[in-house]
Design a protein around this motif. Structure first.
Motif, PDB file in Angstrom:
ATOM      1  N   THR A   1     -11.715  -0.509   6.580  1.00  0.00           N
ATOM      2  CA  THR A   1     -12.651  -1.618   6.381  1.00  0.00           C
ATOM      3  C   THR A   1     -14.040  -1.271   6.910  1.00  0.00           C
ATOM      4  N   VAL A   2     -14.088  -0.713   8.119  1.00  0.00           N
ATOM      5  CA  VAL A   2     -15.373  -0.334   8.709  1.00  0.00           C
ATOM      6  C   VAL A   2     -16.041   0.768   7.887  1.00  0.00           C
ATOM      7  N   ALA A   3     -15.234   1.670   7.335  1.00  0.00           N
ATOM      8  CA  ALA A   3     -15.768   2.725   6.471  1.00  0.00           C
ATOM      9  C   ALA A   3     -16.119   2.194   5.082  1.00  0.00           C
ATOM     10  N   GLU A   4     -15.823   0.917   4.848  1.00  0.00           N
ATOM     11  CA  GLU A   4     -16.079   0.244   3.572  1.00  0.00           C
ATOM     12  C   GLU A   4     -15.358   0.933   2.410  1.00  0.00           C
ATOM     13  N   VAL A   5     -14.091   1.266   2.671  1.00  0.00           N
ATOM     14  CA  VAL A   5     -13.215   1.861   1.663  1.00  0.00           C
ATOM     15  C   VAL A   5     -12.244   0.796   1.177  1.00  0.00           C
ATOM     16  N   GLU A   6     -12.237   0.547  -0.117  1.00  0.00           N
ATOM     17  CA  GLU A   6     -11.292  -0.424  -0.675  1.00  0.00           C
ATOM     18  C   GLU A   6      -9.901   0.188  -0.733  1.00  0.00           C
ATOM     19  N   PHE A   7      -8.891  -0.648  -0.530  1.00  0.00           N
ATOM     20  CA  PHE A   7      -7.527  -0.133  -0.568  1.00  0.00           C
ATOM     21  C   PHE A   7      -6.579  -1.177  -1.137  1.00  0.00           C
ATOM     22  N   ASP A   8      -5.477  -0.673  -1.678  1.00  0.00           N
ATOM     23  CA  ASP A   8      -4.381  -1.515  -2.143  1.00  0.00           C
ATOM     24  C   ASP A   8      -3.209  -1.350  -1.192  1.00  0.00           C
ATOM     25  N   GLU A   9      -2.287  -2.293  -1.261  1.00  0.00           N
ATOM     26  CA  GLU A   9      -1.126  -2.232  -0.379  1.00  0.00           C
ATOM     27  C   GLU A   9       0.169  -2.427  -1.153  1.00  0.00           C
ATOM     28  N   VAL A  10       1.161  -1.631  -0.803  1.00  0.00           N
ATOM     29  CA  VAL A  10       2.517  -1.799  -1.313  1.00  0.00           C
ATOM     30  C   VAL A  10       3.384  -2.174  -0.120  1.00  0.00           C
ATOM     31  N   TYR A  11       3.945  -3.373  -0.163  1.00  0.00           N
ATOM     32  CA  TYR A  11       4.702  -3.873   0.979  1.00  0.00           C
ATOM     33  C   TYR A  11       6.175  -3.493   0.880  1.00  0.00           C
ATOM     34  N   LEU A  12       6.721  -3.030   1.989  1.00  0.00           N
ATOM     35  CA  LEU A  12       8.146  -2.770   2.085  1.00  0.00           C
ATOM     36  C   LEU A  12       8.858  -4.057   2.473  1.00  0.00           C
ATOM     37  N   ASN A  13       9.807  -4.455   1.642  1.00  0.00           N
ATOM     38  CA  ASN A  13      10.559  -5.678   1.900  1.00  0.00           C
ATOM     39  C   ASN A  13      12.064  -5.460   1.957  1.00  0.00           C
ATOM     40  N   THR A  14      12.538  -4.331   1.426  1.00  0.00           N
ATOM     41  CA  THR A  14      13.982  -4.100   1.341  1.00  0.00           C
ATOM     42  C   THR A  14      14.333  -2.686   1.786  1.00  0.00           C
ATOM     43  N   ASN A  15      15.577  -2.519   2.170  1.00  0.00           N
ATOM     44  CA  ASN A  15      16.081  -1.203   2.534  1.00  0.00           C
ATOM     45  C   ASN A  15      16.057  -0.254   1.337  1.00  0.00           C
ATOM     46  N   GLU A  16      16.230  -0.806   0.135  1.00  0.00           N
ATOM     47  CA  GLU A  16      16.213   0.017  -1.072  1.00  0.00           C
ATOM     48  C   GLU A  16      14.841   0.663  -1.287  1.00  0.00           C
ATOM     49  N   GLN A  17      13.777  -0.088  -1.019  1.00  0.00           N
ATOM     50  CA  GLN A  17      12.428   0.479  -1.139  1.00  0.00           C
ATOM     51  C   GLN A  17      12.239   1.642  -0.165  1.00  0.00           C
ATOM     52  N   TYR A  18      12.706   1.441   1.040  1.00  0.00           N
ATOM     53  CA  TYR A  18      12.586   2.487   2.053  1.00  0.00           C
ATOM     54  C   TYR A  18      13.385   3.723   1.642  1.00  0.00           C
ATOM     55  N   LYS A  19      14.607   3.528   1.158  1.00  0.00           N
ATOM     56  CA  LYS A  19      15.433   4.657   0.726  1.00  0.00           C
ATOM     57  C   LYS A  19      14.785   5.395  -0.440  1.00  0.00           C
ATOM     58  N   LYS A  20      14.091   4.663  -1.308  1.00  0.00           N
ATOM     59  CA  LYS A  20      13.401   5.302  -2.437  1.00  0.00           C
ATOM     60  C   LYS A  20      12.292   6.230  -1.936  1.00  0.00           C
ATOM     61  N   LEU A  21      11.541   5.782  -0.944  1.00  0.00           N
ATOM     62  CA  LEU A  21      10.506   6.644  -0.370  1.00  0.00           C
ATOM     63  C   LEU A  21      11.132   7.888   0.260  1.00  0.00           C
ATOM     64  N   LEU A  22      12.286   7.700   0.917  1.00  0.00           N
ATOM     65  CA  LEU A  22      12.968   8.842   1.513  1.00  0.00           C
ATOM     66  C   LEU A  22      13.432   9.820   0.442  1.00  0.00           C
ATOM     67  N   SER A  23      14.040   9.295  -0.609  1.00  0.00           N
ATOM     68  CA  SER A  23      14.556  10.171  -1.667  1.00  0.00           C
ATOM     69  C   SER A  23      13.437  10.871  -2.430  1.00  0.00           C
ATOM     70  N   ASP A  24      12.272  10.224  -2.485  1.00  0.00           N
ATOM     71  CA  ASP A  24      11.118  10.852  -3.139  1.00  0.00           C
ATOM     72  C   ASP A  24      10.479  11.937  -2.273  1.00  0.00           C
ATOM     73  N   GLY A  25      10.884  12.008  -1.014  1.00  0.00           N
ATOM     74  CA  GLY A  25      10.382  13.050  -0.128  1.00  0.00           C
ATOM     75  C   GLY A  25       8.954  12.863   0.347  1.00  0.00           C
ATOM     76  N   VAL A  26       8.486  11.612   0.382  1.00  0.00           N
ATOM     77  CA  VAL A  26       7.083  11.381   0.747  1.00  0.00           C
ATOM     78  C   VAL A  26       6.913  10.959   2.206  1.00  0.00           C
ATOM     79  N   LEU A  27       8.023  10.786   2.926  1.00  0.00           N
ATOM     80  CA  LEU A  27       7.936  10.417   4.340  1.00  0.00           C
ATOM     81  C   LEU A  27       8.391  11.620   5.169  1.00  0.00           C
TER      82      LEU A  27
END
Length: 223
Positions: free
Chosen positions: A24-50
């Motif tokens: 915000t201070v750098a005045e960079v716009e951003f979007d957010e993807v909210y984690l709400n379920t264990n399935e979303q978290y497992k998908k990030l793990l399986s995609d290898g991005v964490l």
């Protein structure tokens, strides 16, 4: 969302909030993807991005970054919020890590077995260990390091506002910090971030705690 910064985290403060502040201070716009379920978290793990199976995770400049300090340092370096030279940067980092230590204590309160005892400890440490350091550092300078705005200043502001939410009047014995806080909230980007409807998150509530429990499949209390 192509080309925009994307934050992957919960719909709450946690460790991502400092990243939101700095963008915000750098005045960079951003979007957010909210984690709400264990399935979303497992998908990030399986995609290898964490890398270490943890969030926050930030998509920026074609990368998927993890580890809060690394993300903050990248943003600070990119947007000239990390000091003018190596000596400034190490001072910025020391101040930042001290602030983060204190904020992380506050973050864990909702997950504690005895929140009141935890808050009492935090208040004592804030007044005896952390705030005196910043009060001394701000006895003359406008900013903490090198006479210019840095990520350490942004994090200190975030931290002082968190402290005041928990402990009314905690800054009464720290006039330099209070004056610093007043100057910081006049920065246009920060002033907008503090208005209703911004991307700043509220204090954690039961819904936030339940979401984290669901996503990570953990048992409470964890402390």
């Amino acid at each position: 969302m192509a080309g925009r910064v994307v934050l992957h985290y919960f719909n709450g403060r946690g460790k991502m909030e400092s990243i939101r502040w700095l963008l915000t201070v750098a005045e960079v716009e951003f979007d957010e993807v909210y984690l709400n379920t264990n399935e979303q978290y497992k998908k990030l793990l399986s995609d290898g991005v964490l890398m270490f199976q943890q969030v926050p995770m930030v998509e920026i400049d074609g990368m998927k970054l993890v580890q809060t300090k690394a993300i903050l340092n990248y943003i600070a370096e990119k947007y000239n919020l990390h000091g003018k030279d190596l000596k400034d940067r190490v001072m910025v980092n020391m101040y930042s890590e001290g602030v983060m230590d204190l904020m992380e204590m506050i973050m864990m309160v909702p997950f504690s077995q005895d929140p009141k005892a935890k808050l009492d400890t935090i208040q004592t440490k804030a007044k005896e260990r952390y705030l005196p350091v910043f009060e001394k550092a701000l006895s003359g300078p406008v900013y903490l390091v090198g006479g210019k705005l840095s990520c350490a200043d942004v994090q200190l502001l975030e931290c002082t506002l968190m402290l005041e939410e928990k402990f009314t009047g905690i800054l009464s014995d720290f006039p330099n910090i209070k004056s610093f806080q007043g100057r910081m909230i006049q920065i246009p980007a920060i002033n907008r971030f503090l208005q209703p409807g911004s991307k700043r998150k509220p204090q954690p509530d039961e819904t936030y705690v339940k979401t984290i429990v669901e996503v990570f499949q953990i048992k409470l209390p964890i402390l």
